[in-house]
Design an enzyme around this catalytic site. Structure first.
Site, short mmCIF file in Angstrom:
data_model
loop_
_atom_site.label_atom_id
_atom_site.label_comp_id
_atom_site.label_asym_id
_atom_site.label_seq_id
_atom_site.Cartn_x
_atom_site.Cartn_y
_atom_site.Cartn_z
N LYS A 143 1.13 -1.21 -0.01
CA LYS A 143 0.17 0.12 -0.23
C LYS A 143 1.06 1.26 -0.01
O LYS A 143 1.62 1.34 1.00
CB LYS A 143 -0.78 -0.06 1.30
CG LYS A 143 -1.37 1.23 1.71
CD LYS A 143 -2.52 1.68 0.77
CE LYS A 143 -2.88 3.05 1.40
NZ LYS A 143 -2.13 4.13 1.67
N GLY A 200 5.07 3.67 10.96
CA GLY A 200 4.55 5.04 10.97
C GLY A 200 4.09 5.32 12.33
O GLY A 200 4.66 5.12 13.26
N SER A 201 2.84 6.18 12.45
CA SER A 201 2.66 6.60 13.55
C SER A 201 2.02 5.36 14.51
O SER A 201 1.52 4.37 14.03
CB SER A 201 1.32 7.57 13.41
OG SER A 201 0.30 7.01 12.74
N GLY A 204 -1.72 5.03 13.73
CA GLY A 204 -2.04 4.06 12.58
C GLY A 204 -1.88 2.77 12.68
O GLY A 204 -2.41 1.71 12.70
N GLY A 205 -0.58 2.44 13.48
CA GLY A 205 -0.09 1.13 13.71
C GLY A 205 -1.00 0.20 14.49
O GLY A 205 -1.52 -0.69 14.44
N GLU A 224 5.92 -0.92 13.52
CA GLU A 224 6.92 -0.33 14.26
C GLU A 224 6.18 1.28 14.12
O GLU A 224 6.19 1.88 13.48
CB GLU A 224 8.28 -0.42 13.29
CG GLU A 224 9.39 -0.09 14.07
CD GLU A 224 9.82 1.34 13.73
OE1 GLU A 224 9.48 2.12 14.23
OE2 GLU A 224 10.64 1.28 12.60
N CYS A 261 12.66 6.99 13.58
CA CYS A 261 12.06 6.42 14.84
C CYS A 261 13.07 6.00 15.81
O CYS A 261 12.81 5.91 17.02
CB CYS A 261 11.57 5.21 14.32
SG CYS A 261 12.58 4.21 13.22
N GLU A 352 6.33 10.38 22.01
CA GLU A 352 6.94 10.71 20.97
C GLU A 352 6.51 12.07 20.30
O GLU A 352 5.36 12.47 20.10
CB GLU A 352 6.98 9.67 19.84
CG GLU A 352 8.19 10.22 18.56
CD GLU A 352 7.89 9.27 17.66
OE1 GLU A 352 8.83 8.69 17.18
OE2 GLU A 352 6.83 8.70 17.15
P1 NAP Z 1 1.13 7.29 9.49
O1 NAP Z 1 -0.11 8.24 9.48
O2 NAP Z 1 0.94 6.34 10.44
O3 NAP Z 1 0.55 6.52 7.94
C1 NAP Z 1 1.27 5.49 7.43
C2 NAP Z 1 0.48 4.69 6.51
O4 NAP Z 1 -0.54 4.07 7.19
C3 NAP Z 1 -0.12 5.31 5.31
O5 NAP Z 1 -0.30 4.68 4.28
C4 NAP Z 1 -1.59 5.58 6.15
O6 NAP Z 1 -2.81 5.57 5.02
C5 NAP Z 1 -1.69 4.21 6.73
N1 NAP Z 1 -2.67 4.45 7.79
C6 NAP Z 1 -2.41 5.11 9.05
N2 NAP Z 1 -3.59 5.09 9.91
C7 NAP Z 1 -4.39 4.45 9.21
C8 NAP Z 1 -5.57 3.63 9.59
N3 NAP Z 1 -6.28 3.95 10.84
N4 NAP Z 1 -6.33 2.82 8.85
C9 NAP Z 1 -5.79 2.51 7.49
N5 NAP Z 1 -4.42 2.84 7.43
C10 NAP Z 1 -3.87 3.58 8.08
O7 NAP Z 1 2.35 7.79 9.11
P2 NAP Z 1 3.00 9.03 8.34
O8 NAP Z 1 2.12 9.62 7.46
O9 NAP Z 1 4.28 8.63 7.85
O10 NAP Z 1 3.56 10.21 9.57
C11 NAP Z 1 2.61 10.66 10.71
C12 NAP Z 1 3.13 10.15 11.98
O11 NAP Z 1 3.83 9.00 11.82
C13 NAP Z 1 4.25 11.11 12.25
O12 NAP Z 1 3.89 12.50 12.49
C14 NAP Z 1 5.03 10.48 13.30
O13 NAP Z 1 4.39 10.67 14.43
C15 NAP Z 1 4.96 9.04 12.66
N6 NAP Z 1 6.13 8.31 12.07
C16 NAP Z 1 6.50 7.33 12.74
C17 NAP Z 1 7.56 6.75 11.81
C18 NAP Z 1 8.34 5.63 12.75
O14 NAP Z 1 9.48 5.49 12.40
N7 NAP Z 1 7.86 5.10 13.68
C19 NAP Z 1 7.98 7.17 10.77
C20 NAP Z 1 6.97 7.90 9.97
C21 NAP Z 1 5.99 8.58 10.64
P3 NAP Z 1 -3.01 6.54 4.04
O15 NAP Z 1 -2.12 6.08 2.75
O16 NAP Z 1 -4.28 6.41 3.64
O17 NAP Z 1 -2.81 7.81 4.67
#
Ligand code: NAP
Length: 485
Positions: A143, A200-201, A204-205, A224, A261, A352
């Site tokens: 995805k 990711g977040s 989301g995770g 993660e 991260c 975080e």
């Molecule tokens: P994200 O919001 O977690 O999104 C990552 C992916 O997961 C995207 O493709 C998103 O879908 C999908 N997703 C997230 N929530 C979902 C849900 N409830 N249902 C279905 N799919 C979902 O990450 P991001 O856009 O990279 O960054 C946002 C935040 O994530 C940052 O501010 C930071 O806090 C954190 N982050 C953490 C890390 C890490 O290394 N752990 C890395 C990057 C970011 P869509 O494509 O539809 O948006």
């Protein structure tokens, strides 16, 4: 392509067909496939770097390095697959009237990968999750991350060229683009998807993990979700290293606008003259840091909101800030400070803030430091700026630390994660949803395998990894003895 709801079913059924093909491939064939994909990624020219640079604002030099890392990852994981290490073949032969029992690890099934925004190559479409799942023998559905869709498509095309020149069916890899959560959620719920990898977040995770668990047939979701990666700075170390350490810490905190991260978002020390001197060096250092553009507007907005919340919390003071830039999407680095007593009563301070944000915590004494350590949630890493003398003096702290994280560092900084066999990039919840696994290094393959035993199975119909005569010449445990028979 952007699939409709019905098309999702087609994509997953194709992946299931791809999985059936991969199940017939032995470790040598899968390793060759991975090397062919690595060659295709390596051969991509400047268009890949330019596209990623435009979509993510990451500097060209950083992206060039990440491309090399991504290619090396495919080759390294391919070589690991070739050894048979993850097959874990165990053979209990029929030695006179007993049963013949043989076990090995097979791919778990089609794997869904959510690419990360902060590593458009190494942790996204052609990143470590995809390489480790294919290495395990699983078809992959990616995805695409919406913040770098064109980069993702270029990588997907390179993977497909590799698959085609190897001679495997296109179904073993699919690329799905959508701008809604719904498509990702439908994919997680599809009965033929057997595991999910996500970076990711936390929101989301955790949402995707809960979805995986709530299916009629729950599946593993390896998420993660980041960390604050606390750094403990101890008195004997500080005696001679305050200035150097301050440069190192601020460099790591603001590297890539803090969008890692492993970013060391919290620094903990003992109140006193040495810690005050360190704070002065830290303040001077962060003031030299220019504001940088964040990966996407959503991350920039999230950073500014959390930063303001922290600054407004009673007991939190601004120690110093980097240079400002009021342009859209830019993030100003900041260091704030608080006493441990304040942090212990406001536990959200230990969550975080993704970006160049550091919280410096002063502990009144060793006991308070230990209490703070015991209150920490699971972390990807914990770092000790310490001497061996400190280690003897603060033994209890080090013992507590081992149950809190996936990687412990003695000096140095946690950013810069090496892709190695001994790397552990994971940690207790909420750093990840399963602390038993890593998402960096060849051991990442272990997430996508499952053991299967064959009892009294005719040799000709066994997977090659388990046949008599060891046709693939891999390491196996035969009748309780490690051998290449
Ligand atoms: P994200 O919001 O977690 O999104 C990552 C992916 O997961 C995207 O493709 C998103 O879908 C999908 N997703 C997230 N929530 C979902 C849900 N409830 N249902 C279905 N799919 C979902 O990450 P991001 O856009 O990279 O960054 C946002 C935040 O994530 C940052 O501010 C930071 O806090 C954190 N982050 C953490 C890390 C890490 O290394 N752990 C890395 C990057 C970011 P869509 O494509 O539809 O948006």
């Amino acid at each position: 392509m952007i699939p409709s709801e019905n098309e999702i079913d087609v994509v997953v059924k194709r992946a299931e067909a791809g999985f059936q093909f991969l199940q017939q491939c032995n470790v040598i064939e899968r390793a060759k496939l991975m090397h062919t994909i690595a060659d295709e990624i390596e051969a991509m020219g400047t268009v890949l770097i330019e596209t990623a640079h435009l979509e993510t604002a990451l500097p060209v030099g950083r992206l060039e390095g990440e491309k090399v890392r991504t290619v090396n990852q495919w080759r390294m994981y391919g070589d690991a697959v070739r050894t048979g290490l993850y097959t874990e073949a165990r053979i209990d032969q029929n030695l006179g009237g007993q049963i013949d029992l043989r076990k090995y690890n097979s791919g778990i099934g089609p794997v869904l990968v959510f690419g990360a925004s902060n590593f458009p190559f190494a942790f996204s479409t052609a990143g470590g999750d995809t390489a480790s799942a294919l290495g395990a023998g699983c078809a992959v559905i990616v995805k695409a991350h919406p913040a770098h869709v064109r980069t993702s498509q270029l990588m997907a095309d390179a993977i497909h060229r590799g698959i085609s020149s190897y001679g495997a069916p296109a179904e073993i890899f699919s690329h799905v683009v959508s701008d809604s959560f719904e498509i990702g959620q439908q994919l997680v719920k599809h009965p033929l998807v057997k595991a999910v990898a996500f970076t990711g977040s936390f929101a989301g995770g955790k949402a995707l993990f809960d979805l995986g668990q709530s299916r009629p047939d729950p599946i593993p979701v390896f998420a993660e979700m980041g960390s604050i990666n606390p750094v403990f700075v101890l008195p004997d170390y500080l005696k001679n290293n305050a200035e150097t350490f301050a440069k190192q810490y601020i460099g790591s905190l603001t590297l890539g606008q803090g969008q890692f991260c492993t970013n060391p978002g919290v620094l903990i020390g003992l109140s006193g003259e040495r810690f005050d001197t360190l704070k002065a060096y830290l303040g001077a250092e962060i003031q030299t840091i220019s504001a940088g553009k964040m990966l996407h507007q959503g991350i920039a907005d999230h950073y500014i909101r959390l930063k303001n919340e922290r600054v407004e919390c009673d007991g939190v003071r601004i120690l110093a800030q980097g240079k400002a830039n009021v342009e859209e999407g830019f993030a100003q680095a900041i260091l704030v400070e608080a006493d441990a007593a304040c942090v212990l009563t406001n536990p959200e301070l230990l969550e975080e803030v993704f970006g160049p944000f550091g919280l410096v915590i002063s502990c009144a004494d060793r006991h308070e430091m230990e209490v703070l350590m015991s209150r920490l949630a699971g972390q990807i890493s914990l770092t000790f700026a310490a001497t061996e003398g400190d280690m003897r003096e603060y033994q209890e702290l080090f013992t507590l630390a081992q149950n809190k994280c996936g990687r412990l560092l003695f000096q140095g900084m946690p950013t810069g994660v090496e892709v190695k066999y001994a790397m552990q990039h994971g940690g207790p919840f909420p750093a990840t949803t399963d602390p038993r696994f890593t998402s960096v290094g060849p051991d990442a393959i272990k997430r996508f395998i499952r053991p299967i035993s064959f009892q009294n199975w005719p040799d000709e119909f066994l997977p090659k990894e388990l046949q008599n005569g060891n046709p693939l010449q891999i390491e196996r445990l035969v009748n309780q003895q490690w051998t290449k028979d």
